[in-house]
Design a protein around this motif. Structure first.
Motif, PDB file in Angstrom:
ATOM      1  N   ARG A 179       0.826  -1.225   0.000  1.00  0.00           N
ATOM      2  CA  ARG A 179       0.000   0.000   0.000  1.00  0.00           C
ATOM      3  C   ARG A 179       0.859   1.275   0.000  1.00  0.00           C
ATOM      4  O   ARG A 179       0.427   2.331   0.476  1.00  0.00           O
ATOM      5  CB  ARG A 179      -0.958   0.010   1.188  1.00  0.00           C
ATOM      6  CG  ARG A 179      -1.956  -1.138   1.190  1.00  0.00           C
ATOM      7  CD  ARG A 179      -3.079  -0.918   2.182  1.00  0.00           C
ATOM      8  NE  ARG A 179      -2.612  -0.905   3.562  1.00  0.00           N
ATOM      9  CZ  ARG A 179      -3.327  -0.429   4.580  1.00  0.00           C
ATOM     10  NH1 ARG A 179      -4.516   0.100   4.368  1.00  0.00           N
ATOM     11  NH2 ARG A 179      -2.843  -0.475   5.812  1.00  0.00           N
ATOM     12  N   MET A 180       2.035   1.190  -0.542  1.00  0.00           N
ATOM     13  CA  MET A 180       2.966   2.325  -0.572  1.00  0.00           C
ATOM     14  C   MET A 180       2.390   3.467  -1.416  1.00  0.00           C
ATOM     15  O   MET A 180       1.782   3.241  -2.465  1.00  0.00           O
ATOM     16  CB  MET A 180       4.308   1.854  -1.141  1.00  0.00           C
ATOM     17  CG  MET A 180       5.470   2.788  -0.961  1.00  0.00           C
ATOM     18  SD  MET A 180       6.999   1.917  -1.490  1.00  0.00           S
ATOM     19  CE  MET A 180       8.205   3.213  -1.229  1.00  0.00           C
ATOM     20  N   GLY A 196       5.120  -4.752  -2.834  1.00  0.00           N
ATOM     21  CA  GLY A 196       4.272  -3.788  -3.531  1.00  0.00           C
ATOM     22  C   GLY A 196       2.800  -4.113  -3.617  1.00  0.00           C
ATOM     23  O   GLY A 196       2.103  -3.557  -4.480  1.00  0.00           O
ATOM     24  N   LEU A 197       2.268  -4.953  -2.729  1.00  0.00           N
ATOM     25  CA  LEU A 197       0.842  -5.254  -2.769  1.00  0.00           C
ATOM     26  C   LEU A 197       0.024  -3.958  -2.642  1.00  0.00           C
ATOM     27  O   LEU A 197       0.206  -3.189  -1.707  1.00  0.00           O
ATOM     28  CB  LEU A 197       0.483  -6.210  -1.633  1.00  0.00           C
ATOM     29  CG  LEU A 197      -1.004  -6.517  -1.447  1.00  0.00           C
ATOM     30  CD1 LEU A 197      -1.539  -7.300  -2.638  1.00  0.00           C
ATOM     31  CD2 LEU A 197      -1.244  -7.276  -0.152  1.00  0.00           C
ATOM     32  N   MET A 198      -0.849  -3.704  -3.616  1.00  0.00           N
ATOM     33  CA  MET A 198      -1.701  -2.511  -3.661  1.00  0.00           C
ATOM     34  C   MET A 198      -0.889  -1.211  -3.623  1.00  0.00           C
ATOM     35  O   MET A 198      -1.368  -0.169  -3.169  1.00  0.00           O
ATOM     36  CB  MET A 198      -2.707  -2.531  -2.507  1.00  0.00           C
ATOM     37  CG  MET A 198      -3.647  -3.722  -2.534  1.00  0.00           C
ATOM     38  SD  MET A 198      -4.659  -3.808  -4.047  1.00  0.00           S
ATOM     39  CE  MET A 198      -5.761  -2.441  -3.821  1.00  0.00           C
ATOM     40  N   THR A 215       0.061  -8.961 -10.628  1.00  0.00           N
ATOM     41  CA  THR A 215      -0.472  -7.665 -11.041  1.00  0.00           C
ATOM     42  C   THR A 215       0.632  -6.632 -11.292  1.00  0.00           C
ATOM     43  O   THR A 215       0.348  -5.446 -11.427  1.00  0.00           O
ATOM     44  CB  THR A 215      -1.452  -7.142  -9.977  1.00  0.00           C
ATOM     45  OG1 THR A 215      -0.868  -7.309  -8.672  1.00  0.00           O
ATOM     46  CG2 THR A 215      -2.764  -7.904 -10.040  1.00  0.00           C
ATOM     47  N   PHE A 216       1.896  -7.084 -11.342  1.00  0.00           N
ATOM     48  CA  PHE A 216       3.008  -6.215 -11.733  1.00  0.00           C
ATOM     49  C   PHE A 216       3.428  -6.534 -13.158  1.00  0.00           C
ATOM     50  O   PHE A 216       3.448  -7.698 -13.563  1.00  0.00           O
ATOM     51  CB  PHE A 216       4.187  -6.365 -10.766  1.00  0.00           C
ATOM     52  CG  PHE A 216       4.059  -5.497  -9.537  1.00  0.00           C
ATOM     53  CD1 PHE A 216       4.789  -4.319  -9.416  1.00  0.00           C
ATOM     54  CD2 PHE A 216       3.182  -5.843  -8.526  1.00  0.00           C
ATOM     55  CE1 PHE A 216       4.655  -3.510  -8.294  1.00  0.00           C
ATOM     56  CE2 PHE A 216       3.035  -5.052  -7.398  1.00  0.00           C
ATOM     57  CZ  PHE A 216       3.776  -3.881  -7.286  1.00  0.00           C
ATOM     58  N   VAL A 217       3.787  -5.486 -13.910  1.00  0.00           N
ATOM     59  CA  VAL A 217       4.044  -5.617 -15.343  1.00  0.00           C
ATOM     60  C   VAL A 217       5.467  -5.186 -15.662  1.00  0.00           C
ATOM     61  O   VAL A 217       5.887  -4.081 -15.279  1.00  0.00           O
ATOM     62  CB  VAL A 217       3.050  -4.752 -16.162  1.00  0.00           C
ATOM     63  CG1 VAL A 217       3.337  -4.876 -17.647  1.00  0.00           C
ATOM     64  CG2 VAL A 217       1.619  -5.146 -15.844  1.00  0.00           C
ATOM     65  N   ASP A 256       1.166  -1.438  -8.432  1.00  0.00           N
ATOM     66  CA  ASP A 256       0.342  -2.614  -8.585  1.00  0.00           C
ATOM     67  C   ASP A 256      -0.848  -2.249  -9.476  1.00  0.00           C
ATOM     68  O   ASP A 256      -1.609  -1.337  -9.152  1.00  0.00           O
ATOM     69  CB  ASP A 256      -0.112  -3.073  -7.205  1.00  0.00           C
ATOM     70  CG  ASP A 256      -0.879  -4.371  -7.190  1.00  0.00           C
ATOM     71  OD1 ASP A 256      -1.291  -4.852  -8.251  1.00  0.00           O
ATOM     72  OD2 ASP A 256      -1.084  -4.908  -6.100  1.00  0.00           O
ATOM     73  N   THR A 257      -1.029  -2.965 -10.597  1.00  0.00           N
ATOM     74  CA  THR A 257      -2.116  -2.638 -11.518  1.00  0.00           C
ATOM     75  C   THR A 257      -3.487  -2.989 -10.948  1.00  0.00           C
ATOM     76  O   THR A 257      -4.504  -2.663 -11.550  1.00  0.00           O
ATOM     77  CB  THR A 257      -1.920  -3.352 -12.862  1.00  0.00           C
ATOM     78  OG1 THR A 257      -1.850  -4.775 -12.643  1.00  0.00           O
ATOM     79  CG2 THR A 257      -0.642  -2.881 -13.545  1.00  0.00           C
ATOM     80  N   ALA A 258      -3.519  -3.619  -9.771  1.00  0.00           N
ATOM     81  CA  ALA A 258      -4.797  -3.813  -9.084  1.00  0.00           C
ATOM     82  C   ALA A 258      -5.319  -2.505  -8.505  1.00  0.00           C
ATOM     83  O   ALA A 258      -6.481  -2.416  -8.107  1.00  0.00           O
ATOM     84  CB  ALA A 258      -4.647  -4.852  -7.979  1.00  0.00           C
TER      85      ALA A 258
END
Length: 270
Positions: A179-180, A196-198, A215-217, A256-258
């Protein structure tokens, strides 16, 4: 520089809280008032003079000798001067710091630098979980300042971190940068699993990462001037404590693309 020294008399039978034990606040008190400060958390409390031998005179430097993991909130609210700790500290060291310097010649517990907005923290050992992370009741985690940890750090460092820089000589635990919102975490020993979640914004820099969230690209190889600018800034601010510069080209992984996905994980390009 003048200074006061606190030496822990014996291993504490209970946790002690050193909130408001800073050079500036002690300088405004008499020796009698300093000795009577309450550092206990249980009913009845514990006077500072009962838990520590006190020597010297209040000044720019406060030294804590014989420190132990039972000492919580060391350097809470530090705004100026230096607190030098010989030994380990407990939880919430450097919380709400706005300036000054905290030197820990040992390891630190959880939530190091939570809510800090400025100052410098240098830990020679390891740091526990939630370094620079949010605490219940706060809006953000770390909001400024520089933290250098010579060893490893625990899980979920930088959760809801907004500003500031964290340099880790060792490796991070799982979920770094959860959540950074902003700021930089530079881990010379590598990132643990699933950072890097969210993550909304912010930068994670490392030579390796254990595993990535789906969800990382990967956005390919880049020559990012900002990485060299950051390296020069840290060299100027930290001298020999600064991390080694990254290669000219880095591999940028966005996420995160989420969520809005404007965060980045930077690794050396192959």
């Amino acid at each position: 520089m003048s200074g006061l020294t606190l030496r822990l008399k014996a291993p504490a039978n209970e946790r002690l809280t050193l909130k408001d034990i800073t050079p500036a606040k002690l300088a405004a008190l008499s020796s009698h008032e300093i000795a009577r400060l309450n550092v206990g958390i249980e009913k009845g409390g514990v006077a500072l003079g009962d838990a520590f031998d006190i020597s010297g005179t209040p000044g720019d430097v406060l030294t804590i000798e014989g420190a132990a993991p039972t000492l919580d909130f060391v350097a809470f609210g530090l705004d100026s001067g230096t607190i030098r700790v010989i030994g380990d500290v407990g939880h919430y060291a450097g919380r709400k710091m706005t300036g000054g310097k905290l030197e820990i010649q040992g390891s630190a517990g959880s939530h190091l630098a939570s809510g800090a907005t400025g100052g410098m923290i240098h830990v020679l050992g390891n740091a526990g979980d939630n370094l620079g992370s949010i605490v219940s009741g706060d809006r953000f985690g770390l909001m400024g300042g520089i933290i250098v940890v010579e060893g490893n750090i625990g899980a979920r460092a930088g959760e809801k971190m907004r500003r500031g820089t964290v340099v880790v000589r060792g490796k991070t635990g799982a979920g770094t940068g959860t959540r950074m919102i902003g700021g930089t975490i530079w881990a010379e020993g590598g990132l643990g699993p699933e950072p890097g979640l969210m993550m909304r914004r912010g930068t994670l820099i490392a030579p390796t990462v254990d595993s990535l969230l789906p969800t990382f690209v990967d956005t390919g190889k880049h020559d990012l001037v900002i990485v060299r600018v950051l390296a020069r800034y840290l060299k100027s601010a930290l001298g020999q404590l600064a991390p080694k510069p990254m290669p000219l080209f880095v591999r940028k992984i966005g996420g995160d693309t989420a969520t809005i996905g404007r965060g980045e994980i930077l690794l050396p390009a192959a």
